[in-house]
Design a protein around this motif. Structure first.
Motif, PDB file in Angstrom:
ATOM      1  N   LEU A 200       0.833  -1.215   0.000  1.00 42.91           N
ATOM      2  CA  LEU A 200       0.000   0.000   0.000  1.00 42.91           C
ATOM      3  C   LEU A 200       0.858   1.252   0.000  1.00 42.91           C
ATOM      4  CD1 LEU A 200      -2.725  -1.120   2.570  1.00 42.91           C
ATOM      5  CD2 LEU A 200      -3.001  -0.913   0.087  1.00 42.91           C
ATOM      6  N   HIS A 201       1.939   1.234   0.783  1.00 43.89           N
ATOM      7  CA  HIS A 201       2.851   2.380   0.832  1.00 43.89           C
ATOM      8  C   HIS A 201       3.493   2.636  -0.526  1.00 43.89           C
ATOM      9  CE1 HIS A 201       5.566   5.286   2.656  1.00 43.89           C
ATOM     10  NE2 HIS A 201       6.583   4.675   2.061  1.00 43.89           N
ATOM     11  N   ALA A 202       3.701   1.558  -1.285  1.00 42.28           N
ATOM     12  CA  ALA A 202       4.289   1.670  -2.619  1.00 42.28           C
ATOM     13  C   ALA A 202       3.242   1.993  -3.674  1.00 42.28           C
ATOM     14  CB  ALA A 202       5.005   0.372  -2.972  1.00 42.28           C
ATOM     15  N   ALA A 203       2.055   2.390  -3.232  1.00 45.08           N
ATOM     16  CA  ALA A 203       0.961   2.813  -4.112  1.00 45.08           C
ATOM     17  C   ALA A 203       0.382   1.667  -4.934  1.00 45.08           C
ATOM     18  CB  ALA A 203       1.401   3.955  -5.036  1.00 45.08           C
ATOM     19  N   VAL A 204       0.516   0.452  -4.452  1.00 41.59           N
ATOM     20  CA  VAL A 204      -0.184  -0.675  -5.081  1.00 41.59           C
ATOM     21  C   VAL A 204      -1.655  -0.570  -4.720  1.00 41.59           C
ATOM     22  CG1 VAL A 204      -0.407  -3.192  -5.145  1.00 41.59           C
ATOM     23  CG2 VAL A 204       1.859  -2.129  -4.972  1.00 41.59           C
ATOM     24  N   ARG A 205      -2.515  -0.804  -5.670  1.00 43.43           N
ATOM     25  CA  ARG A 205      -3.949  -0.717  -5.410  1.00 43.43           C
ATOM     26  C   ARG A 205      -4.359  -1.694  -4.304  1.00 43.43           C
ATOM     27  NH1 ARG A 205      -7.472  -0.430 -11.002  1.00 43.43           N
ATOM     28  NH2 ARG A 205      -6.655   1.557 -11.787  1.00 43.43           N
ATOM     29  N   PRO A 206      -5.240  -1.251  -3.412  1.00 46.14           N
ATOM     30  CA  PRO A 206      -5.736  -2.181  -2.390  1.00 46.14           C
ATOM     31  C   PRO A 206      -6.315  -3.460  -2.985  1.00 46.14           C
ATOM     32  CG  PRO A 206      -6.387   0.062  -1.859  1.00 46.14           C
ATOM     33  CD  PRO A 206      -5.762   0.115  -3.219  1.00 46.14           C
ATOM     34  N   ALA A 207      -6.972  -3.320  -4.144  1.00 50.70           N
ATOM     35  CA  ALA A 207      -7.550  -4.499  -4.793  1.00 50.70           C
ATOM     36  C   ALA A 207      -6.470  -5.511  -5.159  1.00 50.70           C
ATOM     37  CB  ALA A 207      -8.321  -4.083  -6.040  1.00 50.70           C
ATOM     38  N   LEU A 208      -5.305  -5.019  -5.576  1.00 52.60           N
ATOM     39  CA  LEU A 208      -4.225  -5.932  -5.938  1.00 52.60           C
ATOM     40  C   LEU A 208      -3.625  -6.609  -4.711  1.00 52.60           C
ATOM     41  CD1 LEU A 208      -2.389  -3.967  -8.787  1.00 52.60           C
ATOM     42  CD2 LEU A 208      -3.939  -5.932  -8.979  1.00 52.60           C
ATOM     43  N   VAL A 209      -3.628  -5.916  -3.587  1.00 51.60           N
ATOM     44  CA  VAL A 209      -3.166  -6.547  -2.344  1.00 51.60           C
ATOM     45  C   VAL A 209      -4.114  -7.687  -1.975  1.00 51.60           C
ATOM     46  CG1 VAL A 209      -2.571  -6.193   0.078  1.00 51.60           C
ATOM     47  CG2 VAL A 209      -2.125  -4.382  -1.585  1.00 51.60           C
ATOM     48  N   LEU A 210      -5.419  -7.423  -2.049  1.00 52.76           N
ATOM     49  CA  LEU A 210      -6.396  -8.477  -1.764  1.00 52.76           C
ATOM     50  C   LEU A 210      -6.278  -9.622  -2.759  1.00 52.76           C
ATOM     51  CD1 LEU A 210      -9.595  -6.367  -0.920  1.00 52.76           C
ATOM     52  CD2 LEU A 210      -8.107  -7.593   0.676  1.00 52.76           C
ATOM     53  N   LEU A 211      -6.060  -9.283  -4.019  1.00 50.02           N
ATOM     54  CA  LEU A 211      -5.930 -10.320  -5.039  1.00 50.02           C
ATOM     55  C   LEU A 211      -4.681 -11.166  -4.793  1.00 50.02           C
ATOM     56  CD1 LEU A 211      -7.301 -11.412  -7.557  1.00 50.02           C
ATOM     57  CD2 LEU A 211      -5.894  -9.862  -8.924  1.00 50.02           C
ATOM     58  N   THR A 212      -3.608 -10.524  -4.343  1.00 47.66           N
ATOM     59  CA  THR A 212      -2.390 -11.269  -4.012  1.00 47.66           C
ATOM     60  C   THR A 212      -2.650 -12.239  -2.871  1.00 47.66           C
ATOM     61  OG1 THR A 212      -1.006  -9.407  -4.722  1.00 47.66           O
ATOM     62  CG2 THR A 212       0.021 -11.052  -3.289  1.00 47.66           C
ATOM     63  N   ALA A 213      -3.395 -11.778  -1.870  1.00 50.68           N
ATOM     64  CA  ALA A 213      -3.749 -12.671  -0.756  1.00 50.68           C
ATOM     65  C   ALA A 213      -4.602 -13.830  -1.253  1.00 50.68           C
ATOM     66  CB  ALA A 213      -4.488 -11.890   0.326  1.00 50.68           C
ATOM     67  N   ALA A 214      -5.540 -13.546  -2.149  1.00 48.51           N
ATOM     68  CA  ALA A 214      -6.394 -14.609  -2.699  1.00 48.51           C
ATOM     69  C   ALA A 214      -5.562 -15.645  -3.455  1.00 48.51           C
ATOM     70  CB  ALA A 214      -7.451 -14.010  -3.614  1.00 48.51           C
ATOM     71  N   VAL A 215      -4.608 -15.169  -4.238  1.00 47.93           N
ATOM     72  CA  VAL A 215      -3.721 -16.085  -4.960  1.00 47.93           C
ATOM     73  C   VAL A 215      -2.907 -16.924  -3.981  1.00 47.93           C
ATOM     74  CG1 VAL A 215      -1.713 -16.199  -6.489  1.00 47.93           C
ATOM     75  CG2 VAL A 215      -3.602 -14.668  -7.036  1.00 47.93           C
ATOM     76  N   GLY A 216      -2.480 -16.294  -2.870  1.00 46.56           N
ATOM     77  CA  GLY A 216      -1.747 -17.032  -1.857  1.00 46.56           C
ATOM     78  C   GLY A 216      -2.581 -18.143  -1.241  1.00 46.56           C
ATOM     79  N   VAL A 217      -3.844 -17.861  -0.969  1.00 45.37           N
ATOM     80  CA  VAL A 217      -4.741 -18.886  -0.421  1.00 45.37           C
ATOM     81  C   VAL A 217      -4.954 -20.006  -1.437  1.00 45.37           C
ATOM     82  CG1 VAL A 217      -7.078 -19.346   0.424  1.00 45.37           C
ATOM     83  CG2 VAL A 217      -5.890 -17.257   1.122  1.00 45.37           C
ATOM     84  N   LEU A 218      -5.146 -19.621  -2.708  1.00 47.59           N
ATOM     85  CA  LEU A 218      -5.351 -20.615  -3.757  1.00 47.59           C
ATOM     86  C   LEU A 218      -4.110 -21.490  -3.926  1.00 47.59           C
ATOM     87  CD1 LEU A 218      -7.428 -21.522  -5.864  1.00 47.59           C
ATOM     88  CD2 LEU A 218      -6.353 -19.945  -7.480  1.00 47.59           C
ATOM     89  N   ALA A 219      -2.928 -20.875  -3.887  1.00 49.30           N
ATOM     90  CA  ALA A 219      -1.687 -21.638  -4.012  1.00 49.30           C
ATOM     91  C   ALA A 219      -1.524 -22.600  -2.833  1.00 49.30           C
ATOM     92  CB  ALA A 219      -0.492 -20.688  -4.097  1.00 49.30           C
ATOM     93  N   THR A 220      -1.920 -22.141  -1.647  1.00 48.23           N
ATOM     94  CA  THR A 220      -1.861 -23.007  -0.470  1.00 48.23           C
ATOM     95  C   THR A 220      -2.776 -24.209  -0.636  1.00 48.23           C
ATOM     96  OG1 THR A 220      -1.363 -21.109   0.961  1.00 48.23           O
ATOM     97  CG2 THR A 220      -2.211 -23.092   2.022  1.00 48.23           C
ATOM     98  N   ALA A 221      -3.977 -23.967  -1.159  1.00 49.30           N
ATOM     99  CA  ALA A 221      -4.917 -25.068  -1.402  1.00 49.30           C
ATOM    100  C   ALA A 221      -4.355 -26.061  -2.408  1.00 49.30           C
ATOM    101  CB  ALA A 221      -6.245 -24.508  -1.899  1.00 49.30           C
ATOM    102  N   ALA A 222      -3.761 -25.548  -3.485  1.00 43.44           N
ATOM    103  CA  ALA A 222      -3.210 -26.426  -4.516  1.00 43.44           C
ATOM    104  C   ALA A 222      -2.047 -27.256  -3.979  1.00 43.44           C
ATOM    105  CB  ALA A 222      -2.760 -25.596  -5.716  1.00 43.44           C
ATOM    106  N   ALA A 223      -1.167 -26.599  -3.206  1.00 43.87           N
ATOM    107  CA  ALA A 223      -0.011 -27.314  -2.656  1.00 43.87           C
ATOM    108  C   ALA A 223      -0.458 -28.394  -1.678  1.00 43.87           C
ATOM    109  CB  ALA A 223       0.928 -26.324  -1.973  1.00 43.87           C
ATOM    110  N   TYR A 224      -1.432 -28.059  -0.845  1.00 46.91           N
ATOM    111  CA  TYR A 224      -1.890 -29.062   0.116  1.00 46.91           C
ATOM    112  C   TYR A 224      -2.618 -30.204  -0.581  1.00 46.91           C
ATOM    113  CZ  TYR A 224      -3.954 -31.423   4.028  1.00 46.91           C
ATOM    114  OH  TYR A 224      -4.290 -32.399   4.899  1.00 46.91           O
ATOM    115  N   ALA A 225      -3.453 -29.886  -1.577  1.00 46.40           N
ATOM    116  CA  ALA A 225      -4.178 -30.929  -2.295  1.00 46.40           C
ATOM    117  C   ALA A 225      -3.221 -31.885  -2.982  1.00 46.40           C
ATOM    118  CB  ALA A 225      -5.135 -30.311  -3.310  1.00 46.40           C
ATOM    119  N   THR A 226      -2.148 -31.357  -3.549  1.00 49.09           N
ATOM    120  CA  THR A 226      -1.141 -32.198  -4.192  1.00 49.09           C
ATOM    121  C   THR A 226      -0.504 -33.145  -3.179  1.00 49.09           C
ATOM    122  OG1 THR A 226      -0.670 -30.486  -5.829  1.00 49.09           O
ATOM    123  CG2 THR A 226       1.000 -32.189  -5.506  1.00 49.09           C
ATOM    124  N   ARG A 227      -0.194 -32.594  -2.011  1.00 42.49           N
ATOM    125  CA  ARG A 227       0.417 -33.426  -0.953  1.00 42.49           C
ATOM    126  C   ARG A 227      -0.599 -34.455  -0.414  1.00 42.49           C
ATOM    127  NH1 ARG A 227       2.256 -36.594   1.612  1.00 42.49           N
ATOM    128  NH2 ARG A 227       3.678 -36.528   3.409  1.00 42.49           N
TER     129      ARG A 227
END
Length: 233
Positions: A200-227
C-alpha cells in the motif's frame, strides 16, 4: 474428512496466517479503521463508535461483523456437509475462500489507498472480505492445529513467551516443535501485515493486495491438495 496432522498441514496454516496479515493491512489502512478477521477489534470499535469517540465508523464495524457472520454460517454448513459425506474438504474450503477474496478485490478495484471518506463501496468490500475470513475461521477451528488459528497471534505469542508453564512438561523434541510452530504463527502474521502495508505504501492498489492474498490462499490449497493425494484415506 478432517485433514491429517503433519508438516503439510502446519505449513499450509502458516501460509494462511501470512495472507491474513495482508488482508488486515487493507482492512485497517484502507477500509476503516476496521478488521475483517479479528472480530474482537470490531466489537471494540463498534463500542467506541457508539460512544462517539475516536472518529470511528459504526457502519464499517457492522459491515464486517455482518459479513463475518454470513461467512461463518456458510462455512460451517458446507464443511460439515462435506465431512459427513467423507470428502476431503480442506482444500475445497480454501478455494472457496480464495474466490470470495477475489470477489472482494473486484469490488475494491476502483478504491485508492488510505485517506478520504468511507463510501458504500468501502463497506461492501469490508463485508465481502469479512465473509471470506468468517469461513476461514470455521476451517481453522475444524482442523485444530495448535497455536495456528491463522487469524490472530495473541495465544501463540503468549505460549511462545511463557513456554506454556501451566501445561504438562512435554518431551524436549515436542517442546521444540511447539515453540517453532508458535514462532512461525507470530512471524507469519507480522510478515503478512508488513508486506500488505508495504504494498500500500508503494501505491499498489488495495484491490491488488487483496488479489495477491487470494492467490496465496489458492496456491496453499493447490499445494496441500497435491500433498494430500499421497496421504492415506
Amino acid at each position: 474428512m478432517r485433514p491429517a496432522p503433519g508438516a503439510a498441514l502446519t505449513t499450509a496454516m502458516v501460509a494462511l496466517t501470512l495472507t491474513t496479515g495482508m488482508v488486515e493491512a487493507v482492512s485497517f489502512l484502507v477500509l476503516g479503521p476496521v478488521f475483517t478477521a479479528v472480530q474482537t477489534g470490531n466489537l471494540l470499535f463498534l463500542g467506541f463508535a457508539i460512544a462517539g469517540e475516536g472518529g470511528l465508523s459504526p457502519t464499517a464495524a457492522l459491515a464486517s461483523l455482518g459479513g463475518f457472520a454470513v461467512g461463518v454460517v456458510f462455512g460451517a454448513r458446507s464443511e460439515a456437509r462435506e465431512e459427513a459425506g467423507g470428502h476431503r474438504w480442506f482444500a475445497w474450503a480454501l478455494v472457496t475462500e480464495a474466490v470470495v477474496l477475489a470477489a472482494g478485490a473486484v469490488v475494491a478495484w476502483d478504491l485508492q489507498g488510505a485517506g478520504g471518506a468511507l463510501t458504500a463501496r468501502h463497506y461492501a468490500v469490508t463485508a465481502v472480505v469479512a465473509a471470506a475470513m468468517g469461513a476461514r475461521n470455521v476451517t481453522t477451528m475444524r482442523v485444530r492445529v495448535p497455536d495456528l488459528p491463522t487469524t490472530l497471534a495473541t495465544r501463540a505469542m503468549t505460549a511462545l513467551l511463557s513456554g506454556s508453564p501451566v501445561a504438562p512438561a512435554p518431551r524436549p523434541l515436542s517442546a521444540l516443535k511447539d515453540q517453532g510452530r508458535r514462532a512461525a504463527s507470530v512471524g507469519a502474521m507480522f510478515v503478512g501485515g508488513l508486506l500488505g502495508a508495504w504494498m500500500l505504501h508503494a501505491a499498489v492498489r488495495p484491490a491488488l493486495v487483496l488479489l495477491t492474498a487470494a492467490v496465496g490462499v489458492l496456491a496453499t490449497a493447490a499445494a496441500y491438495a497435491t500433498r494430500a493425494r499421497h496421504l492415506p484415506t
